[in-house]
Design a protein around this motif. Structure first.
Motif, mmCIF file in Angstrom:
data_model
loop_
_atom_site.group_PDB
_atom_site.id
_atom_site.type_symbol
_atom_site.label_atom_id
_atom_site.label_comp_id
_atom_site.label_asym_id
_atom_site.label_seq_id
_atom_site.Cartn_x
_atom_site.Cartn_y
_atom_site.Cartn_z
ATOM 1 N N GLY A 112 11.984 1.912 -13.072
ATOM 2 C CA GLY A 112 11.140 1.214 -13.701
ATOM 3 C C GLY A 112 10.254 0.537 -13.085
ATOM 4 O O GLY A 112 8.885 0.545 -13.469
ATOM 5 N N ILE A 113 10.507 -0.218 -11.921
ATOM 6 C CA ILE A 113 9.639 -1.005 -11.224
ATOM 7 C C ILE A 113 8.689 -0.132 -10.326
ATOM 8 O O ILE A 113 7.716 -0.505 -10.197
ATOM 9 N N LEU A 114 9.430 0.973 -9.810
ATOM 10 C CA LEU A 114 8.550 1.774 -8.816
ATOM 11 C C LEU A 114 7.259 2.342 -9.897
ATOM 12 O O LEU A 114 6.207 2.384 -9.395
ATOM 13 N N LYS A 172 0.767 -1.352 0.157
ATOM 14 C CA LYS A 172 -0.066 -0.006 0.132
ATOM 15 C C LYS A 172 0.963 1.039 -0.071
ATOM 16 O O LYS A 172 0.377 2.347 -0.351
ATOM 17 N N ILE A 173 2.085 0.974 0.634
ATOM 18 C CA ILE A 173 2.997 2.225 0.441
ATOM 19 C C ILE A 173 4.367 1.720 0.717
ATOM 20 O O ILE A 173 4.940 0.715 1.195
ATOM 21 N N ILE A 174 5.276 2.424 -0.429
ATOM 22 C CA ILE A 174 6.670 2.386 -0.623
ATOM 23 C C ILE A 174 7.310 3.467 0.121
ATOM 24 O O ILE A 174 7.020 4.555 -0.599
ATOM 25 N N ILE A 175 8.005 3.335 1.100
ATOM 26 C CA ILE A 175 8.944 4.352 1.519
ATOM 27 C C ILE A 175 10.258 4.394 1.075
ATOM 28 O O ILE A 175 11.080 3.299 1.352
ATOM 29 N N CYS A 176 10.536 5.259 0.454
ATOM 30 C CA CYS A 176 12.053 5.474 0.012
ATOM 31 C C CYS A 176 12.456 6.448 0.808
ATOM 32 O O CYS A 176 12.409 7.393 1.020
ATOM 33 N N ILE A 187 10.195 11.975 -13.279
ATOM 34 C CA ILE A 187 11.230 11.061 -13.434
ATOM 35 C C ILE A 187 10.444 9.546 -13.486
ATOM 36 O O ILE A 187 11.071 8.590 -14.417
ATOM 37 N N LEU A 188 9.533 9.150 -12.777
ATOM 38 C CA LEU A 188 9.005 7.866 -12.762
ATOM 39 C C LEU A 188 7.810 7.822 -13.798
ATOM 40 O O LEU A 188 7.405 6.832 -14.240
ATOM 41 N N GLY A 189 7.489 8.968 -14.295
ATOM 42 C CA GLY A 189 6.460 8.756 -15.471
ATOM 43 C C GLY A 189 5.136 8.420 -14.806
ATOM 44 O O GLY A 189 4.362 7.961 -15.193
ATOM 45 N N LEU A 198 3.231 1.938 -9.101
ATOM 46 C CA LEU A 198 2.550 3.048 -9.009
ATOM 47 C C LEU A 198 1.485 3.177 -10.113
ATOM 48 O O LEU A 198 0.345 3.756 -9.658
ATOM 49 N N ASN A 199 1.585 2.924 -11.180
ATOM 50 C CA ASN A 199 0.971 3.295 -12.142
ATOM 51 C C ASN A 199 -0.077 2.096 -12.450
ATOM 52 O O ASN A 199 -1.393 2.198 -12.868
ATOM 53 N N ASN A 200 0.109 1.156 -11.769
ATOM 54 C CA ASN A 200 -0.945 -0.306 -11.751
ATOM 55 C C ASN A 200 -1.905 -0.139 -10.795
ATOM 56 O O ASN A 200 -2.835 -0.862 -10.805
ATOM 57 N N ASP A 201 -1.486 0.536 -9.697
ATOM 58 C CA ASP A 201 -2.583 0.796 -8.572
ATOM 59 C C ASP A 201 -2.569 2.218 -8.236
ATOM 60 O O ASP A 201 -1.615 2.866 -7.551
ATOM 61 N N LYS A 202 -3.689 2.759 -8.482
ATOM 62 C CA LYS A 202 -3.736 4.426 -8.433
ATOM 63 C C LYS A 202 -3.971 4.716 -6.734
ATOM 64 O O LYS A 202 -3.597 5.836 -6.112
#
Length: 356
Positions: free
Chosen positions: A278-280, A262-266, A311-313, A284-288
């Motif tokens: 690319g993976i990030l 649900k959350i990615i903490i960088c 950067i991530l698109g 994120l684009n697959n799950d709004k």
């Protein structure tokens, strides 16, 4: 409100900067001082100047005159490509080396190889060595958070240091070696059988205590490892490593960020790795509804969230939050379930900002 595997951490070089480990730019600055002032390094100065200027020249051809991304990873990656010589796939298309390369290498590619070894030796024995207990104790914030979370933490790191292993030893850190000192991917597939391990650590670029044994198996070793034997990779800009554990960890990062997270903490990640980006982006684009929380000091005048989005698109900035703070402050003072629930309230669409 967070269930198992819904929180994933990604650590970049900035996460260990507070522990006294220089980020890539700091390593370049230290390297240049050595090349100019240390007798053992001075012979490599013309070679370094040539490689650095060639990289910046290549960036200039692409129009990047003022923002060349020259760092320790690009330096070593370029040396690796040069060392392939006539074994490089594009070698048949090259008429000849630029005349300057044979001059600065003294017509001996062994000098390139020795230069690379010295860089890796400097990295493993000086740049990433520290008094972990004293300088990296802020990483214990991960242990404190895990106890509050009550589920194992997935921590992916691009760093070679041992900060997480040393600081979080008390709650158990699983790296995939078990009791044998030989890496085994099956350990991660049988996690339910593992006891007393509360952090699963995935070292995407290797570790200063890894090497291959005589049969090619990955093992870890206490003490100094010869610099040409240390199992680390300098980023994945040029190629994705096809050998384990690097391929396995890249797959795990994709799986963990695209499935239940649900959350990615960088923390301390500068978004300079194309494969990680690319993976990030895909996640994120697959799950709004999936969120990205970025913890790092921001030195640019550009808007941080907008820059990360570009950067991530990513289509929208609603699922990105940036906090202008150090890893030490975040781990020591900010990281908690209550904080994450404030920025990610159940059922809320917008992504509220943290109070720094």
């Amino acid at each position: 409100m967070f269930k198992e595997d819904e929180i994933v951490f990604l650590l970049g070089a900035g996460a260990s900067n507070d522990a006294g480990i220089p980020i890539s730019r700091g390593m370049i600055e230290d390297l240049e001082k050595l090349l100019k002032n240390d007798k053992a390094w001075k012979e490599y100065l013309p070679l370094y100047n040539f490689v650095k200027s060639s990289i910046i020249y290549a960036d200039g051809i692409q129009g990047n005159f003022y923002n060349s991304n020259f760092n320790i990873e690009r330096l070593v990656n370029t040396i690796d490509e040069l060392l392939k010589s006539d074994k490089h796939p594009i070698f048949p298309f090259i008429g000849s080396w630029t005349p300057k390369l044979p001059e600065v290498s003294e017509n001996n590619f062994l000098k390139l190889s020795n230069f690379r070894k010295k860089i890796v030796e400097q990295l493993s024995r000086h740049w990433v060595q520290l008094e972990y207990v004293e300088n990296a104790c802020y990483y214990k914030g991960l242990s404190k958070f895990q106890k509050e979370y009550e589920f194992p933490l997935r921590v992916f790191t691009l760093n070679y240091d041992l900060c997480v292993e040393k600081a979080c030893y008390d709650i158990g850190v699983e790296r995939g070696f078990g009791d044998t000192r030989k890496w085994n991917w099956r350990i991660f597939d049988n996690e339910k059988l593992i006891e007393d391990k509360n952090i699963y650590l995935y070292k995407l670029h290797g570790s200063v205590d890894w090497m291959r044994d005589e049969k090619g198996y990955l093992v870890y070793k206490d003490g100094n490892i010869p610099p040409d034997k240390i199992e680390i990779i300098f980023g994945t800009t040029y190629k994705l490593q096809y050998v384990d554990p690097f391929l396995f960890f890249a797959y795990e990062f994709r799986k963990r960020t695209i499935s239940n997270a649900k959350i990615i903490i960088c923390v301390g990640y500068g978004f300079a790795d194309e494969h990680i980006n690319g993976i990030l982006s895909q996640s994120l684009n697959n799950d709004k509804d999936r969120k990205l929380l970025v913890i790092s000091p921001w030195q640019s005048d550009d808007n941080a969230v907008e820059s990360i989005k570009n950067i991530l698109g990513i289509e929208s900035t609603n699922n990105i939050s940036h906090q202008d703070m150090t890893a030490k402050k975040f781990f020591n003072e900010t990281l908690s379930l209550d904080t994450l629930n404030q920025i990610f309230p159940e059922g809320a669409a917008p992504f509220n900002e943290l109070n720094s």
